[in-house]
Design a protein around this motif. Structure first.
Motif, PDB file in Angstrom:
ATOM      1  N   GLY A 188      -1.347  -2.472  -8.091  1.00  0.00           N
ATOM      2  CA  GLY A 188      -0.174  -3.005  -7.571  1.00  0.00           C
ATOM      3  C   GLY A 188       0.975  -1.966  -7.975  1.00  0.00           C
ATOM      4  O   GLY A 188       2.114  -2.322  -7.657  1.00  0.00           O
ATOM      5  N   TYR A 189       0.746  -0.721  -8.035  1.00  0.00           N
ATOM      6  CA  TYR A 189       1.755   0.570  -8.262  1.00  0.00           C
ATOM      7  C   TYR A 189       1.988   1.013  -6.678  1.00  0.00           C
ATOM      8  O   TYR A 189       0.985   1.167  -5.888  1.00  0.00           O
ATOM      9  CB  TYR A 189       1.166   1.436  -9.278  1.00  0.00           C
ATOM     10  CG  TYR A 189       1.194   0.926 -10.427  1.00  0.00           C
ATOM     11  CD1 TYR A 189       2.391   0.702 -11.421  1.00  0.00           C
ATOM     12  CD2 TYR A 189       0.082   0.306 -11.131  1.00  0.00           C
ATOM     13  CE1 TYR A 189       2.239   0.390 -12.568  1.00  0.00           C
ATOM     14  CE2 TYR A 189       0.027   0.095 -12.351  1.00  0.00           C
ATOM     15  CZ  TYR A 189       1.224  -0.110 -13.254  1.00  0.00           C
ATOM     16  OH  TYR A 189       1.169  -0.513 -14.331  1.00  0.00           O
ATOM     17  N   ARG A 190       3.084   1.299  -6.561  1.00  0.00           N
ATOM     18  CA  ARG A 190       3.475   2.169  -5.165  1.00  0.00           C
ATOM     19  C   ARG A 190       3.062   3.623  -5.318  1.00  0.00           C
ATOM     20  O   ARG A 190       3.593   4.022  -6.589  1.00  0.00           O
ATOM     21  CB  ARG A 190       4.671   1.918  -4.717  1.00  0.00           C
ATOM     22  CG  ARG A 190       4.894   0.599  -3.876  1.00  0.00           C
ATOM     23  CD  ARG A 190       6.350   0.279  -3.469  1.00  0.00           C
ATOM     24  NE  ARG A 190       7.226  -0.215  -4.189  1.00  0.00           N
ATOM     25  CZ  ARG A 190       8.444  -0.362  -4.051  1.00  0.00           C
ATOM     26  NH1 ARG A 190       8.883   0.327  -2.850  1.00  0.00           N
ATOM     27  NH2 ARG A 190       9.050  -0.947  -4.557  1.00  0.00           N
ATOM     28  N   LEU A 191       2.336   4.285  -4.538  1.00  0.00           N
ATOM     29  CA  LEU A 191       2.066   5.577  -4.800  1.00  0.00           C
ATOM     30  C   LEU A 191       2.217   6.560  -3.081  1.00  0.00           C
ATOM     31  O   LEU A 191       1.325   6.053  -2.339  1.00  0.00           O
ATOM     32  CB  LEU A 191       0.745   5.921  -5.055  1.00  0.00           C
ATOM     33  CG  LEU A 191       0.099   7.326  -5.524  1.00  0.00           C
ATOM     34  CD1 LEU A 191       1.022   7.661  -6.709  1.00  0.00           C
ATOM     35  CD2 LEU A 191      -1.259   7.301  -5.893  1.00  0.00           C
ATOM     36  N   ARG A 192       3.066   7.484  -3.143  1.00  0.00           N
ATOM     37  CA  ARG A 192       3.162   8.205  -2.044  1.00  0.00           C
ATOM     38  C   ARG A 192       1.921   8.935  -1.660  1.00  0.00           C
ATOM     39  O   ARG A 192       1.410   9.337  -2.583  1.00  0.00           O
ATOM     40  CB  ARG A 192       4.563   8.893  -1.999  1.00  0.00           C
ATOM     41  CG  ARG A 192       5.861   8.495  -1.949  1.00  0.00           C
ATOM     42  CD  ARG A 192       7.122   9.350  -2.144  1.00  0.00           C
ATOM     43  NE  ARG A 192       6.667  10.357  -3.158  1.00  0.00           N
ATOM     44  CZ  ARG A 192       7.419  10.831  -4.048  1.00  0.00           C
ATOM     45  NH1 ARG A 192       8.709  10.313  -3.969  1.00  0.00           N
ATOM     46  NH2 ARG A 192       7.112  11.771  -4.718  1.00  0.00           N
ATOM     47  N   PRO A 193       1.732   9.201  -0.444  1.00  0.00           N
ATOM     48  CA  PRO A 193       0.470   9.791  -0.134  1.00  0.00           C
ATOM     49  C   PRO A 193       0.422  11.426  -0.747  1.00  0.00           C
ATOM     50  O   PRO A 193      -0.569  11.850  -0.805  1.00  0.00           O
ATOM     51  CB  PRO A 193       0.292   9.879   1.412  1.00  0.00           C
ATOM     52  CG  PRO A 193       1.101   8.648   1.652  1.00  0.00           C
ATOM     53  CD  PRO A 193       2.108   8.258   0.739  1.00  0.00           C
TER      54      PRO A 193
END
Length: 100
Positions: free
Chosen positions: A25-30
């Motif tokens: 559920g964490y947002r992670l940029r590529p």
């Protein structure tokens, strides 16, 4: 903390770690290479909890498989029709006939 360092701590590949972070559920940029130490600790804690749950589920599955392999004790009348015998064994009639 570097994502690669976190992956090494957990014992999985870097790409798998990135996917796990997103799955949790964490947002992670590529292009992200680092995450905050606070998030890293949370992720480690959540992954440990998931591993415990998976381990418990696996143990329960093994127990069920062992119980399924145990032979059942059945009471069979002295004379019995094949159809009734198949019902007692919870098998198809054709399967019982093949074994007889």
């Amino acid at each position: 903390m570097n994502i690669s360092t976190l992956a090494k701590k957990v014992g999985i590949h870097n790409k798998e770690m990135r996917q796990k972070i997103v799955d949790l559920g964490y947002r992670l940029r590529p292009t992200a290479k680092k995450i905050s130490d606070k998030k890293a600790k949370e992720i480690i804690k959540k992954m440990q909890q998931l591993q415990k749950k998976e381990k418990i589920a696996e143990q329960e599955k093994e127990i069920k498989e062992k119980e399924a392999k145990k032979p059942k004790k059945l009471l069979v009348p002295r004379t019995v029709a094949v159809k009734d015998f198949a019902e007692i064994l919870e098998l198809e009639v054709t399967e019982v006939i093949k074994k007889l």
